[in-house]
Structures are given as C-alpha cells and as structure tokens.
Design an enzyme around this catalytic site. Structure first.
Site, short mmCIF file in Angstrom:
data_model
loop_
_atom_site.label_atom_id
_atom_site.label_comp_id
_atom_site.label_asym_id
_atom_site.label_seq_id
_atom_site.Cartn_x
_atom_site.Cartn_y
_atom_site.Cartn_z
N LYS A 1 0.86 -1.19 0.00
CA LYS A 1 0.00 0.00 0.00
C LYS A 1 0.89 1.23 0.00
O LYS A 1 1.70 1.43 0.91
CB LYS A 1 -0.89 -0.01 1.23
CG LYS A 1 -1.76 1.23 1.33
CD LYS A 1 -2.79 1.12 2.43
CE LYS A 1 -3.57 2.42 2.55
NZ LYS A 1 -4.58 2.36 3.60
N LYS B 1 -2.14 -1.55 -3.91
CA LYS B 1 -3.02 -0.38 -3.84
C LYS B 1 -2.21 0.90 -3.91
O LYS B 1 -1.22 1.01 -3.19
CB LYS B 1 -3.75 -0.46 -2.51
CG LYS B 1 -4.64 0.70 -2.21
CD LYS B 1 -5.23 0.51 -0.86
CE LYS B 1 -5.96 1.78 -0.51
NZ LYS B 1 -6.31 1.84 0.87
#
Ligand code: PBG
Length: 324
Positions: A195, A248
């Site tokens: 992330k 992400k």
C-alpha cells in the site's frame, strides 16, 4: 506478407476468441461506507465520488442485498463512527458501526455474500492516523494489539475476511494469532501488503472522514518509487499468515501487480482506489473520454497485469452491464 496479426482482429467474434484476459462479475469486490451518524433511511452522496454514497447500517444491509442479487461475490466495509478518540476505541466496539453491519448482513444473507471488513484505525482516531500517536510519532508495536482487537471483534460479528490497511509491521501475525487463539481459524486475512503513500486516496478520505490532522502517512505507507520493497512486504505478509494480498492503488502500480504475480503463488487483488474512480468520472463529465469503455479498459488492464480480483467502486455498475 505471410504473417498478418490483423487476421485475428478482423471482427468481434475472432477478437473474442483470442482475447487473453476476461473480466467477470466473480472478479469484483464492492466497497460500502457505513456511517453511524446517518438515520435509517438517510444516504449521503460523496461529493468527490459521484454516485457513491455513505449508508446507515440498515441502508448498508439493503445495499448488500442488491450487490448479492447482481452476483458480486464480496463487499468490503468501511465505517464512519460517531465517536473518535486517541485510541480508536469505537473500532473494536462490539456494537460498533461495522460490527453491527457485519451481523446484519450475515443474518440476512449468510454465505451468499462474502463480507470483508477493512481493519484500520484512521477512521476512528481523533488525529486521523492509522496507528497510536505519541509525541507526533506513529507507534508501531502499540498499534498491533488494537488491530488485533478490531480483527477479533469483526470475527465475533461473523466476518469472512479481515483486511488490515494500516501498514504497521507485524500486523498480519498479530491478527493471525488472535484469530487462532479464539477459534476463528477459518477467518481469512486479506492484507494490503503493498500500500503506497498515494495522493489517489484523496476522495476516500472525504468519504471516510479519515484524513490525518497533522503530517502525512509516509512513515508507514510505502514510498511511491519502490518496487522491490513491495515484494519484501508481500513476502513478509505471506510468512505471517496472509491468505490474500492487495496492491493499492492499482492503475499507477500495474508493474507491482505483475511483479507480485510472477513471484508469489497467492491470490492477488488490485484496489482501484477512490482517486482512480474520481479521475475517470471527472473526465467523463467533461466529455473528455468515453466513460463506459474507459472503465472497462481500466478494470481489464488491472486483470491483465495479473490481478485475480479487483476492489472497485464500479463493481455494481459493471456487474449490471455484464448481466445484460
Ligand atoms: C484506511 C484506508 C484508506 C483506503 C482504504 N483503507 C485510506 C488511506 O490509507 O488514507 C483508501 C481507499 C481508496 O482511496 O479508495 N487506511
């Protein structure tokens, strides 16, 4: 000329026949925002994400029913609590907004829908950071027991999958251990392993009221220039007991999805985040691109890069189109 690749592009039938990547409803996960401040029938549009809403608990349960009817296999829940404090205490409240929603959806739908719950502190802390703060620093190890408590409270409510999105070191292990110890060995962990500290979360922070009140998230989320570090994060999470992993955002990080796919034998998801949604919606509103085909292209390309599944705010819409 003997070799003419264009022969395989002559018409739609032959293009269908040789297409290497498919996008199906089974690939999609729909996010739902549940806001404890809303009354039963109230829903609130998110300004920077046209057509996306915050729902009350009851509204979220109805939404989950619609999503199930469309054949989408899973939802991921995000909560906006009434009460925020330094330690995110409403995040692990038995009667917290997400816990109630999980119970409500499971009562209505049982195994017809997989319920995933995002496991993080930022929506529940007064300072908006994803961990415990002391003297302006985000503490790692002090955050782990809280994440474990949140995950356990989700498991007790009946969640299928917990999804830690905080980026603290060792959180997958902390969650796995607490789940095992309490008999929730069948609850899966979908870790946001790679992330990035991305600007593409902007609209989400409006949607979830989770923007940090000071500083930014760069001391815990990954540096945008790094790819090998993502592989290290993923390897660690697998070792700690993750069952599925996420990259992400998705679109600016397709190389990371591909690299991960080539190296690891674990299901990989791409999270097509709020900023990716907002970007296309805004361009389409200006007639600067064809909205429907741009959406299909984005999702198809995330699959082509190697994603096994996609979290996307367009899930409902795509599922409706694929049904036709
Ligand atoms: C919580 C969380 C965020 C997103 C998912 N979980 C925001 C953040 O890290 O600031 C972003 C999702 C999106 O932008 O669609 N930590």
């Amino acid at each position: 000329m003997l070799i003419r690749p264009r022969r395989l592009r002559k018409n739609q039938k032959i293009r269908n026949l040789v297409r290497e990547t498919t996008l199906t409803t089974n690939d999609l996960i729909m996010p739902i925002f549940v806001d404890e401040n809303l009354k039963e029938n109230e829903k609130k549009e998110i300004k920077s994400m046209p057509n996306q809403y915050r729902f009350s608990v009851e509204g979220a349960i109805n939404e989950a029913k619609e999503i199930t009817d469309l054949g989408i296999p899973a939802v991921i829940l995000f909560g906006i609590p009434k009460h925020k404090d330094e330690t995110a205490s409403s995040a692990y409240d038995k009667n917290g907004v997400v816990q109630r929603t999980i119970r409500g959806i499971k009562d209505e739908l049982g195994d017809e829908l997989l319920v995933i719950a995002d496991c993080c502190l930022c929506e529940y802390t007064s300072h908006g950071h994803c961990g415990i703060v002391k003297d302006g620093k985000i503490l790692n190890d002090a955050t782990l027991p809280i994440l474990a408590k949140i995950a356990l409270s989700y498991a007790e409510a009946g969640v299928d999958i917990v999804a830690p999105s905080d980026m603290m070191d060792g959180r997958v292990k902390a969650i796995r251990e607490v789940l095992e110890k309490n008999g929730y060995d069948d609850v899966a962990i979908m870790s946001y392993s790679a992330k990035y500290a991305s600007s593409f979360y902007g609209p989400f922070r409006e949607a979830a009221e989770s923007a940090p009140k000071f500083g930014d998230r760069r001391s815990y989320q990954m540096d945008i220039g790094n790819a090998r570090e993502a592989m290290r994060e993923i390897a660690l999470d697998i070792e700690e007991g993750a069952d599925l992993i996420l990259v992400k955002p998705a679109l600016p990080y397709l190389d990371i999805i591909r690299m991960a796919k080539d190296r690891f034998d674990i299901p990989i998801g791409g999270y097509c985040v709020s900023g990716e949604y907002a970007m296309i919606e805004a361009a389409a509103k200006n007639n600067w691109l064809n909205r429907d085909s741009a959406i299909f292209e984005v999702l198809m390309c995330i699959k082509r890069a190697g994603a096994d599944f996609i979290i996307t705010y367009w899930a409902k819409e795509i599922a409706k189109k694929l049904k036709q």
